[in-house]
Every structure is written in structure tokens, then in C-alpha cells.
Write a protein that holds these residues in place. Structure first.
Motif, PDB file in Angstrom:
ATOM      1  N   GLY A   1      20.823  33.694 -24.246  1.00  0.00           N
ATOM      2  CA  GLY A   1      19.464  33.552 -24.743  1.00  0.00           C
ATOM      3  C   GLY A   1      18.982  32.112 -24.706  1.00  0.00           C
ATOM      4  N   HIS A   2      17.680  31.958 -24.455  1.00  0.00           N
ATOM      5  CA  HIS A   2      17.038  30.638 -24.466  1.00  0.00           C
ATOM      6  C   HIS A   2      16.646  30.323 -25.901  1.00  0.00           C
ATOM      7  N   MET A   3      17.050  29.157 -26.397  1.00  0.00           N
ATOM      8  CA  MET A   3      16.767  28.780 -27.780  1.00  0.00           C
ATOM      9  C   MET A   3      15.266  28.576 -27.982  1.00  0.00           C
TER      10      MET A   3
ATOM     11  N   ARG B   1      12.544  23.087 -21.717  1.00  0.00           N
ATOM     12  CA  ARG B   1      13.865  22.785 -21.165  1.00  0.00           C
ATOM     13  C   ARG B   1      14.550  24.056 -20.708  1.00  0.00           C
ATOM     14  N   GLU B   2      15.355  23.933 -19.690  1.00  0.00           N
ATOM     15  CA  GLU B   2      16.213  25.023 -19.232  1.00  0.00           C
ATOM     16  C   GLU B   2      17.676  24.596 -19.362  1.00  0.00           C
TER      17      GLU B   2
ATOM     18  N   ALA C   1      19.645  24.454 -22.763  1.00  0.00           N
ATOM     19  CA  ALA C   1      18.768  25.063 -23.761  1.00  0.00           C
ATOM     20  C   ALA C   1      19.053  26.553 -23.972  1.00  0.00           C
ATOM     21  N   TRP C   2      20.126  27.050 -23.373  1.00  0.00           N
ATOM     22  CA  TRP C   2      20.523  28.449 -23.508  1.00  0.00           C
ATOM     23  C   TRP C   2      21.798  28.509 -24.324  1.00  0.00           C
ATOM     24  N   SER C   3      22.042  29.668 -24.928  1.00  0.00           N
ATOM     25  CA  SER C   3      23.189  29.795 -25.813  1.00  0.00           C
ATOM     26  C   SER C   3      23.711  31.227 -25.839  1.00  0.00           C
TER      27      SER C   3
ATOM     28  N   VAL D   1      24.339  25.366 -23.511  1.00  0.00           N
ATOM     29  CA  VAL D   1      24.737  24.187 -24.263  1.00  0.00           C
ATOM     30  C   VAL D   1      26.105  23.784 -23.715  1.00  0.00           C
ATOM     31  N   GLN D   2      26.304  22.507 -23.447  1.00  0.00           N
ATOM     32  CA  GLN D   2      27.470  22.055 -22.696  1.00  0.00           C
ATOM     33  C   GLN D   2      28.795  22.594 -23.231  1.00  0.00           C
ATOM     34  N   GLY D   3      29.044  22.510 -24.506  1.00  0.00           N
ATOM     35  CA  GLY D   3      30.320  22.955 -25.056  1.00  0.00           C
ATOM     36  C   GLY D   3      30.581  24.428 -24.856  1.00  0.00           C
TER      37      GLY D   3
END
Length: 154
Positions: free
Chosen positions: A24-26, A34-35, A38-40, A139-141
Motif C-alpha cells: 500500500g501507498h502511505m 512520492r513513489e 512511500a509504499w509499505s 520503505v527501505q528497511g
């Protein structure tokens, strides 16, 4: 365990010769344009009184407004995000149409300093993506969860 904790549920489905994951896009003004990053994974915080698996299912329903599917959970472990929050995610094989999603909302003052409080969706859109397409958006992590899922299925 100290510090903030989140739990999430990463759905995956078979597609052609591979898989797709539901991300999902925050929502909110910080991520509106942002793309990348910006997703999680659908996830959220929980307290010490709640089991992480139960929190993952509850948060899935809060984020999408749809009940979490029934099915076996595949533990994908923990990551610690840049801000120090520990995120625990499980994968589950399931198919779900995100078009029916009715995301939960949050309120915040926006624009900052204006005195106007506005409501925003926690996640404003959802998509089934291949792990390769999802990785640069997450998100990077959280990219580690994709790698762990692909390794588990290999």
C-alpha cells in the motif's frame, strides 16, 4: 522488549511463473507526490498486551478496511527501521481484490501551523506487484521482507 513495535501481513499470490505481493501507498501529505520509499506492507503498532500475530491481522483490517484472509502465516522475521521501530511481518498466500479497500484514516494539522486539522487515509492505494517492482517503492528497511519471502518460496 522496549521501543515501538509494529506487526504486518504481506499477502502474496501466484502469478504466471512468479508471485505478486500486496503493498500500500502511505497516505497523507508527506507521501502524496512520492513513489520510491512511500509504499509499505500493511502494518501498525501494537502494545505488550497483544500478540504480534493478532496485531498483524488487526492492522491489516484497519489499513484496508477488509478482513485479513484466513490462512497459514509464514514468519518473515523482524527488521528495525531507521527510526528505531521494530517491524515484524508474516506472509500469507491469498488473493484479495484491493478495489474494495476502505482504508482507515488519521488526523493531523495541515498545513502545519495553520490550525486546520484534516483527515487523511492511512494508505491511499494498494497494488499487486512483483517483488522486483515493489522493492524500490517500499520503505527501505521493509525490502528485506520481500527477499525473505522469495527465499522461502524458492
Amino acid at each position: 522488549m522496549t521501543g515501538k513495535r509494529s506487526a504486518g501481513l504481506l499477502l502474496y499470490r501466484r502469478a504466471g511463473d512468479g508471485i505478486e505481493v500486496l503493498v500500500g501507498h502511505m497516505g497523507g501529505p508527506f507521501f502524496a507526490r512520492r513513489e520510491a520509499g512511500a509504499w509499505s506492507v500493511p502494518k501498525g503498532e501494537f502494545g505488550s498486551e497483544e500478540r504480534p500475530e493478532a496485531a498483524a491481522r488487526r492492522e491489516f483490517e484497519e489499513e484496508l478496511g477488509l478482513p485479513a484472509p484466513e490462512g497459514a502465516l509464514v514468519p518473515l522475521g523482524d527488521i528495525v527501521q531507521r527510526g528505531g521501530k521494530t517491524v515484524t511481518v508474516w506472509a500469507m498466500e491469498a488473493d484479495l481484490d484491493p478495489a474494495g479497500a476502505v482504508p482507515g484514516t488519521f488526523t493531523m494539522e495541515w498545513p502545519r501551523g495553520s490550525g486546520t486539522v484534516r483527515e487523511f487515509p492511512e494508505m491511499d492505494r494498494f497494488a499487486w506487484l512483483t517483488p522486483e517492482a515493489a522493492a524500490p517503492l517500499l520503505v527501505q528497511g521493509q525490502q528485506a521482507f520481500l527477499e525473505r519471502l522469495v527465499a522461502h518460496l524458492a
